[in-house]
Every structure is written in structure tokens, then in C-alpha cells.
Write an enzyme that holds these catalytic residues in place. Structure first.
Site, PDB file in Angstrom:
ATOM      1  N   HIS A  17       5.838  -8.895  -0.955  1.00  0.00           N
ATOM      2  CA  HIS A  17       6.450  -9.151   0.358  1.00  0.00           C
ATOM      3  C   HIS A  17       5.417  -9.773   1.299  1.00  0.00           C
ATOM      4  O   HIS A  17       5.731 -10.708   2.057  1.00  0.00           O
ATOM      5  CB  HIS A  17       6.932  -7.841   1.000  1.00  0.00           C
ATOM      6  CG  HIS A  17       8.035  -7.132   0.270  1.00  0.00           C
ATOM      7  ND1 HIS A  17       7.978  -5.807  -0.056  1.00  0.00           N
ATOM      8  CD2 HIS A  17       9.237  -7.590  -0.178  1.00  0.00           C
ATOM      9  CE1 HIS A  17       9.096  -5.454  -0.678  1.00  0.00           C
ATOM     10  NE2 HIS A  17       9.874  -6.520  -0.762  1.00  0.00           N
ATOM     11  N   LYS A  41      22.575   3.965   1.256  1.00  0.00           N
ATOM     12  CA  LYS A  41      21.652   3.941   0.113  1.00  0.00           C
ATOM     13  C   LYS A  41      20.499   4.887   0.413  1.00  0.00           C
ATOM     14  O   LYS A  41      19.940   4.851   1.511  1.00  0.00           O
ATOM     15  CB  LYS A  41      21.144   2.496  -0.050  1.00  0.00           C
ATOM     16  CG  LYS A  41      20.303   2.247  -1.286  1.00  0.00           C
ATOM     17  CD  LYS A  41      20.016   0.751  -1.408  1.00  0.00           C
ATOM     18  CE  LYS A  41      18.681   0.484  -2.060  1.00  0.00           C
ATOM     19  NZ  LYS A  41      18.274  -0.919  -1.969  1.00  0.00           N
ATOM     20  N   ARG A  90      11.682 -14.329  -7.211  1.00  0.00           N
ATOM     21  CA  ARG A  90      10.752 -14.024  -8.317  1.00  0.00           C
ATOM     22  C   ARG A  90      11.295 -14.653  -9.594  1.00  0.00           C
ATOM     23  O   ARG A  90      11.408 -15.847  -9.687  1.00  0.00           O
ATOM     24  CB  ARG A  90      10.580 -12.505  -8.452  1.00  0.00           C
ATOM     25  CG  ARG A  90       9.847 -11.884  -7.277  1.00  0.00           C
ATOM     26  CD  ARG A  90       9.963 -10.391  -7.269  1.00  0.00           C
ATOM     27  NE  ARG A  90      11.377 -10.017  -7.253  1.00  0.00           N
ATOM     28  CZ  ARG A  90      11.853  -8.785  -7.118  1.00  0.00           C
ATOM     29  NH1 ARG A  90      11.023  -7.792  -7.025  1.00  0.00           N
ATOM     30  NH2 ARG A  90      13.137  -8.546  -7.093  1.00  0.00           N
ATOM     31  N   SER A 128       9.603  -3.219  -5.162  1.00  0.00           N
ATOM     32  CA  SER A 128       9.445  -1.907  -4.530  1.00  0.00           C
ATOM     33  C   SER A 128       9.879  -0.803  -5.485  1.00  0.00           C
ATOM     34  O   SER A 128       9.254   0.258  -5.546  1.00  0.00           O
ATOM     35  CB  SER A 128      10.293  -1.828  -3.260  1.00  0.00           C
ATOM     36  OG  SER A 128       9.834  -2.749  -2.310  1.00  0.00           O
TER      37      SER A 128
END
Ligand code: PNS
Length: 164
Positions: A17, A41, A90, A128
Site C-alpha cells: 500500500h 465485515k 497486483r 493484508s
């Protein structure tokens, strides 16, 4: 002034990030790093903790501001008068989800463009969730996150262990 918004869960912020923040901060006059308030979440870190870690790790950029938002990103961007979203891309596996989000945001707010920055090679595999998993099993994460995040992860996991 050209402003952009870099949204995410950042649970927690990783070197991947921060590489995107570093590059986007050079491309735009103002960069808002926007932490999603994920109501439905479970996150390891609270929104306040995620914001604090991002503020600590982006303090060197005068044109970067860390904020939090709930609800639709397209609406939040419109309210702030921003029409560029920055996302990191990515592997190919990111593409379908990012493509869907970019088109959804565009249909909600036709003025909104999503700009993708291809991840640096060393961060290709970094996420993450991977960092949380490695730390959760007691692995070393100092190559993946800044020191203050690694410390926050250890403290958080220790606290969770003590609660069990
Ligand atoms: O780091 P993440 O979890 O991949 O980030 C996802 C994020 C925060 C960019 C995305 O979930 C989002 O924008 N959520 C806000 C709700 C929204 O606008 N949904 C419609 C477009 S997907």
C-alpha cells in the site's frame, strides 16, 4: 489542483500500500487515503486504529491526508469533488474484481475515473490478509509492513490471545 482518492480496507497497511501511496503522491497534488468503515465485515483493526497506522506511516507526505468513509465510494468522491480513484494492481487475479469495481463506480458516477498503478515486483504477493495470517501464526512480518504496524499486530494478537 488535481486530487485523487486511494481507498481500501488497509487491515493493516502494508509496504505494498505504501508503495502505491508514494507513487500516487507524486502524480497528484493531493491524495486522500480513504479507509473503508466496513460495517458488515470483521476487521482485525478498528477503523480508528487503521487510520492511525496510516497517518503514522504517511506522515512524511505533505499532500497526503488519511480519512475514513462509509457507504458508496462513488458518492464519497462526488461529495469531496474528486474524480480520480487510484488502485494498486497486483497479480492477474486482482483484475476481475478491480474491473468490476471500476465499472460499478463509473456507472454510479460517470465523471469518476479509476487509475491503476501496477504493483512493484517485490510486492506482487503481498496482501493484508497474508500479513494477518503470517502474524497470527507467530511468523515474522517485518519484511512486509513498517515496524509500527508489526508492533501493532503483535500487540493486537497478544491481546486477542489473552482474551481467549
Ligand atoms: O482493500 P479492499 O478491501 O480491497 O478495498 C475495497 C474498497 C474499499 C475499495 C471497496 O470495497 C469499496 O469501495 N467499498 C465501498 C462501497 C462501494 O462503493 N461499493 C461499490 C463499488 S465496489
Amino acid at each position: 489542483m488535481k486530487a485523487a482518492i486511494y481507498p481500501g480496507s488497509f487491515d493493516p497497511v502494508t509496504n505494498g500500500h505504501l508503495d502505491i501511496v508514494d507513487r500516487a503522491a507524486k502524480l497528484f497534488d493531493k491524495l486522500y487515503v480513504a479507509v473503508l468503515i466496513n460495517v458488515d465485515k470483521h476487521t482485525l483493526f478498528s477503523v480508528e486504529e487503521r487510520v492511525a497506522l496510516l497517518k503514522a506511516t504517511t506522515a512524511q507526505y505533505p499532500n497526503v491526508e488519511v480519512v475514513s468513509f462509509g457507504g458508496l465510494l462513488a458518492q464519497y468522491a462526488k461529495d469531496k469533488g474528486i474524480n480520480v480513484i487510484v488502485k494498486g494492481l497486483r497479480a492477474l487475479s486482482d483484475f476481475e474484481y478491480e474491473f468490476q469495481m471500476a465499472l460499478t463506480n463509473k456507472s454510479l458516477n460517470p465523471d469518476l475515473e479509476t487509475v491503476f498503478l501496477i504493483t512493484s515486483a517485490e510486492n506482487m504477493y503481498l496482501s493484508s490478509s497474508m500479513v494477518r495470517q503470517v502474524a497470527g501464526f507467530g511468523g515474522e512480518v517485518t519484511n512486509f509492513v513498517p515496524d509500527c504496524v508489526s508492533k501493532a499486530l503483535n500487540d493486537k494478537l497478544k491481546m486477542e490471545d489473552e482474551r481467549k
